[in-house]
Design an enzyme around this catalytic site. Sequence first.
Site, PDB file in Angstrom:
ATOM      1  N   HIS A   8       0.835  -1.198   0.000  1.00  0.00           N
ATOM      2  CA  HIS A   8       0.000   0.000   0.000  1.00  0.00           C
ATOM      3  C   HIS A   8       0.875   1.255   0.000  1.00  0.00           C
ATOM      4  O   HIS A   8       1.569   1.529   0.971  1.00  0.00           O
ATOM      5  CB  HIS A   8      -0.890  -0.033   1.244  1.00  0.00           C
ATOM      6  CG  HIS A   8      -1.930   1.029   1.303  1.00  0.00           C
ATOM      7  ND1 HIS A   8      -2.274   1.657   2.480  1.00  0.00           N
ATOM      8  CD2 HIS A   8      -2.722   1.574   0.343  1.00  0.00           C
ATOM      9  CE1 HIS A   8      -3.227   2.533   2.245  1.00  0.00           C
ATOM     10  NE2 HIS A   8      -3.522   2.507   0.960  1.00  0.00           N
ATOM     11  N   HIS A  50      -0.959  10.507  -2.694  1.00  0.00           N
ATOM     12  CA  HIS A  50      -2.322  10.129  -2.348  1.00  0.00           C
ATOM     13  C   HIS A  50      -3.259  11.324  -2.268  1.00  0.00           C
ATOM     14  O   HIS A  50      -4.336  11.337  -2.866  1.00  0.00           O
ATOM     15  CB  HIS A  50      -2.345   9.369  -1.020  1.00  0.00           C
ATOM     16  CG  HIS A  50      -3.723   8.979  -0.573  1.00  0.00           C
ATOM     17  ND1 HIS A  50      -4.522   9.800   0.204  1.00  0.00           N
ATOM     18  CD2 HIS A  50      -4.460   7.871  -0.826  1.00  0.00           C
ATOM     19  CE1 HIS A  50      -5.677   9.214   0.419  1.00  0.00           C
ATOM     20  NE2 HIS A  50      -5.674   8.042  -0.192  1.00  0.00           N
TER      21      HIS A  50
END
Length: 233
Positions: A8, A50
């Site tokens: 991730h 992100h």
Amino acid sequence: MSFLTVGHRGVMGVEPENTLRSFVRAEREGLDQIELDLHLSKDGALVVMHDAKVDRTTDGSGAIADLTLAELRQLDAGLGERVPVFEEVLDAVATPIQAEIKDVAAARVLADVLRERRLLDRVTVLSFHDEALREVREYLPGVRTVLVAGRLGPEIVERAQDVGAHLVSLELRRIYLELVRQCHRAGIAVMAWTVNTAQELALARALGLDGAATDVPEIKHAVAAGKSMGPAT
């Protein structure tokens, strides 16, 4: 069936997220795939980050869309790492990549890169936005897509089929067994985010999931060894 482990944002539990350092560490630790996030800079670069703003993960401030790549390059993304662009990640690691489109505008630019570099076998495109997945498939027929969702229900199957997704990525704490079975009956695999502890890995396995995104290398090691693990650090 093997259990897919996805790093991730690299391995953000032990390295600065979405940096080359984090991606290289994920590859070294043996994660099956690496997940990253994409936004467009002011001058159209595929920036790996992100958030829509740089404030949380760098020493700068402001929206990515308002900053040029040159301006973004001046920022410290953690431990001296610079904000990478997608092409740099492709060159830094050989591991298959899950590229998440954070805004629809990035879909066409990403499709162009995948076409030019002939990366359909290596890169899967993810998004919370159905329209982004439809758009990237329109520009690049044959691309593999993954529908990411936080709110769950039987409509997930129909949504996934509508955007041609072979896999759905769902929040672990919201997944229930019947939904997994519905997806599997439709030929759609299910992975969870984010699995970082022994208890979460045990739950993912009990639900019959096909894989999980993780922040820590220990999950991959536990899956590879076929045994339980201690608490994540």
